[in-house]
Scaffold this motif. Sequence first.
Motif, mmCIF file in Angstrom:
data_model
loop_
_atom_site.group_PDB
_atom_site.id
_atom_site.type_symbol
_atom_site.label_atom_id
_atom_site.label_comp_id
_atom_site.label_asym_id
_atom_site.label_seq_id
_atom_site.Cartn_x
_atom_site.Cartn_y
_atom_site.Cartn_z
ATOM 1 N N ASN A 196 0.810 -1.297 -0.334
ATOM 2 C CA ASN A 196 0.093 -0.058 -0.034
ATOM 3 C C ASN A 196 0.761 1.246 0.090
ATOM 4 O O ASN A 196 2.047 1.011 0.337
ATOM 5 C CB ASN A 196 -0.781 0.111 1.302
ATOM 6 N N ILE A 197 0.284 2.225 -0.243
ATOM 7 C CA ILE A 197 1.161 3.583 -0.477
ATOM 8 C C ILE A 197 0.246 4.698 0.199
ATOM 9 O O ILE A 197 -1.182 4.590 0.161
ATOM 10 C CB ILE A 197 1.407 3.969 -1.737
ATOM 11 N N GLY A 198 0.743 5.695 0.754
ATOM 12 C CA GLY A 198 0.142 6.649 1.407
ATOM 13 C C GLY A 198 0.923 7.889 1.972
ATOM 14 O O GLY A 198 1.931 7.545 2.618
ATOM 15 N N HIS A 199 0.701 9.019 2.058
ATOM 16 C CA HIS A 199 1.236 10.105 2.685
ATOM 17 C C HIS A 199 1.518 11.206 1.600
ATOM 18 O O HIS A 199 2.501 11.103 0.764
ATOM 19 C CB HIS A 199 2.169 9.939 3.842
ATOM 20 N N ASP A 200 0.821 12.362 1.538
ATOM 21 C CA ASP A 200 0.959 13.494 0.945
ATOM 22 C C ASP A 200 1.221 13.340 -0.765
ATOM 23 O O ASP A 200 1.623 14.010 -1.408
ATOM 24 C CB ASP A 200 2.511 14.018 1.142
ATOM 25 N N LEU A 201 0.494 12.136 -1.170
ATOM 26 C CA LEU A 201 0.007 11.852 -2.414
ATOM 27 C C LEU A 201 -0.805 12.857 -3.061
ATOM 28 O O LEU A 201 -1.878 13.011 -2.311
ATOM 29 C CB LEU A 201 -0.115 10.581 -2.868
ATOM 30 N N ASN A 202 -0.858 13.486 -4.032
ATOM 31 C CA ASN A 202 -1.782 14.400 -4.649
ATOM 32 C C ASN A 202 -1.955 14.235 -6.307
ATOM 33 O O ASN A 202 -1.223 13.198 -6.924
ATOM 34 C CB ASN A 202 -1.648 15.947 -4.212
ATOM 35 N N LEU A 203 -2.785 14.891 -6.870
ATOM 36 C CA LEU A 203 -3.123 14.784 -8.241
ATOM 37 C C LEU A 203 -1.959 15.149 -8.950
ATOM 38 O O LEU A 203 -1.997 14.647 -10.215
ATOM 39 C CB LEU A 203 -4.513 15.729 -8.760
ATOM 40 N N HIS A 204 -1.008 15.835 -8.624
ATOM 41 C CA HIS A 204 0.096 16.026 -9.471
ATOM 42 C C HIS A 204 1.186 15.026 -9.305
ATOM 43 O O HIS A 204 1.956 14.891 -10.251
ATOM 44 C CB HIS A 204 0.956 17.541 -8.909
ATOM 45 N N ASN A 205 1.552 14.684 -8.153
ATOM 46 C CA ASN A 205 2.560 13.897 -7.998
ATOM 47 C C ASN A 205 2.196 12.144 -8.213
ATOM 48 O O ASN A 205 3.260 11.592 -8.258
ATOM 49 C CB ASN A 205 3.427 13.803 -6.590
ATOM 50 N N LEU A 206 0.902 12.053 -8.126
ATOM 51 C CA LEU A 206 0.510 10.482 -7.992
ATOM 52 C C LEU A 206 0.751 9.790 -9.274
ATOM 53 O O LEU A 206 1.096 8.480 -9.413
ATOM 54 C CB LEU A 206 -0.692 10.473 -7.718
ATOM 55 N N PRO A 207 0.384 10.283 -10.646
ATOM 56 C CA PRO A 207 0.205 9.738 -11.722
ATOM 57 C C PRO A 207 1.851 9.281 -11.978
ATOM 58 O O PRO A 207 1.967 8.070 -12.428
ATOM 59 C CB PRO A 207 -0.048 10.649 -12.813
ATOM 60 N N ALA A 208 2.731 10.117 -12.049
ATOM 61 C CA ALA A 208 4.164 9.715 -12.198
ATOM 62 C C ALA A 208 4.890 8.596 -11.055
ATOM 63 O O ALA A 208 5.399 7.780 -11.646
ATOM 64 C CB ALA A 208 5.237 11.057 -12.148
ATOM 65 N N PHE A 209 4.118 8.687 -9.988
ATOM 66 C CA PHE A 209 4.617 7.788 -8.814
ATOM 67 C C PHE A 209 3.814 6.256 -9.314
ATOM 68 O O PHE A 209 4.800 5.313 -9.532
ATOM 69 C CB PHE A 209 3.836 8.252 -7.641
ATOM 70 N N ILE A 210 2.748 6.282 -9.846
ATOM 71 C CA ILE A 210 2.072 4.993 -10.308
ATOM 72 C C ILE A 210 2.541 4.572 -11.652
ATOM 73 O O ILE A 210 3.120 3.048 -11.724
ATOM 74 C CB ILE A 210 0.807 5.160 -10.388
ATOM 75 N N ALA A 219 -3.877 2.705 -2.313
ATOM 76 C CA ALA A 219 -3.389 3.923 -1.916
ATOM 77 C C ALA A 219 -4.457 4.588 -0.911
ATOM 78 O O ALA A 219 -5.852 4.609 -1.231
ATOM 79 C CB ALA A 219 -3.348 5.078 -2.981
ATOM 80 N N SER A 220 -4.149 5.271 0.320
ATOM 81 C CA SER A 220 -5.031 5.771 1.398
ATOM 82 C C SER A 220 -4.697 7.471 1.262
ATOM 83 O O SER A 220 -3.544 7.687 1.564
ATOM 84 C CB SER A 220 -4.450 5.354 2.539
ATOM 85 N N ILE A 221 -5.568 8.024 0.557
ATOM 86 C CA ILE A 221 -5.376 9.427 0.554
ATOM 87 C C ILE A 221 -6.627 10.211 1.116
ATOM 88 O O ILE A 221 -7.764 9.876 1.055
ATOM 89 C CB ILE A 221 -5.431 9.704 -1.079
ATOM 90 N N GLY A 222 -6.241 11.297 1.827
ATOM 91 C CA GLY A 222 -7.303 12.054 2.510
ATOM 92 C C GLY A 222 -7.240 13.327 2.603
ATOM 93 O O GLY A 222 -7.935 14.417 2.113
ATOM 94 N N HIS A 223 -6.034 13.872 2.867
ATOM 95 C CA HIS A 223 -5.815 15.344 3.114
ATOM 96 C C HIS A 223 -5.856 15.971 1.688
ATOM 97 O O HIS A 223 -6.571 17.116 1.654
ATOM 98 C CB HIS A 223 -4.387 15.668 3.614
ATOM 99 N N ALA A 224 -4.753 15.459 0.893
ATOM 100 C CA ALA A 224 -4.994 16.267 -0.703
ATOM 101 C C ALA A 224 -6.395 16.129 -1.210
ATOM 102 O O ALA A 224 -6.850 17.123 -2.131
ATOM 103 C CB ALA A 224 -3.755 15.889 -1.411
ATOM 104 N N LEU A 225 -6.853 14.897 -1.090
ATOM 105 C CA LEU A 225 -8.137 14.768 -1.710
ATOM 106 C C LEU A 225 -9.359 15.758 -1.063
ATOM 107 O O LEU A 225 -10.168 16.469 -1.956
ATOM 108 C CB LEU A 225 -8.778 13.344 -1.483
#
Length: 248
Positions: A196-210, A219-225
């Motif tokens: 699993n992945i999580g922490h400070d992932l957002n719409l800008h950095n997530l696609p390149a990461f994946i 992926a567990s995402i809350g703050h940026a979402l």
Amino acid sequence: MAKLSVNLNRIALLRNSRGIGIPDLAHFARLALAAGAAGLTVHPRPDQRHITVDDVTLLTALIAEQPGIEFNIEGNPFTSGPAAFMPLVARARPHQCTLVPDADNQVTSDHGWNLRADAERLAPIVATLKGQGARVSLFMDPDPAQFALVRELGADRVELYTKPWADAFGTPEQPAVLAQYRESVEAARSLGLGVNIGHDLNLHNLPAFIAGLPPVDEASIGHALTADALELGYVPAVKAYIRALRPA
């Protein structure tokens, strides 16, 4: 494709700032699931600054009405008090427990377990949670040297702490940090662990990461979402994160 588990902590934090029940946590949980989220995550703290014991009870009942939807409860298993982690999950029986080594007064999680020091005391915790039917994930830094200990403890997954990726994104360090996470995913997979992945992932950095990683599970995402939802709306924001988790 990685599944999205929507973290509801920030919704609860906003609600608790006024004490009038707005925004309604159950409503936003249902919105997230209606938008296509595969699960819900909460990380209650001992001071119940956002997610409360009553929230966990409410969400447990809500998830029970949703076949195929997973409930993930994160936290430090060594906490005590009314919101102590182990009694809470014993009542809720979530599908997944993510164990995180955060101190009671931390604003947010900022590091993974050091299993060279913590494995002995974590072993009975992992065994108890698995006996209750939970999948157990350990919150870990991208340090493949520790992953054999994760397997020895009987945990099922690692959740990679991804703030180092967020910090490196768009800088000259990005390729090297991505390679470190790629190595970590590969090492976990070679041991039969889920990732699993999580922490400070957002719409800008997530696609390149994946795009730069072998497949991950969740992926567990809350703050940026939640922040993006202020601009996009909550349902469109959840859908945008689901799209961002799709391999290019």
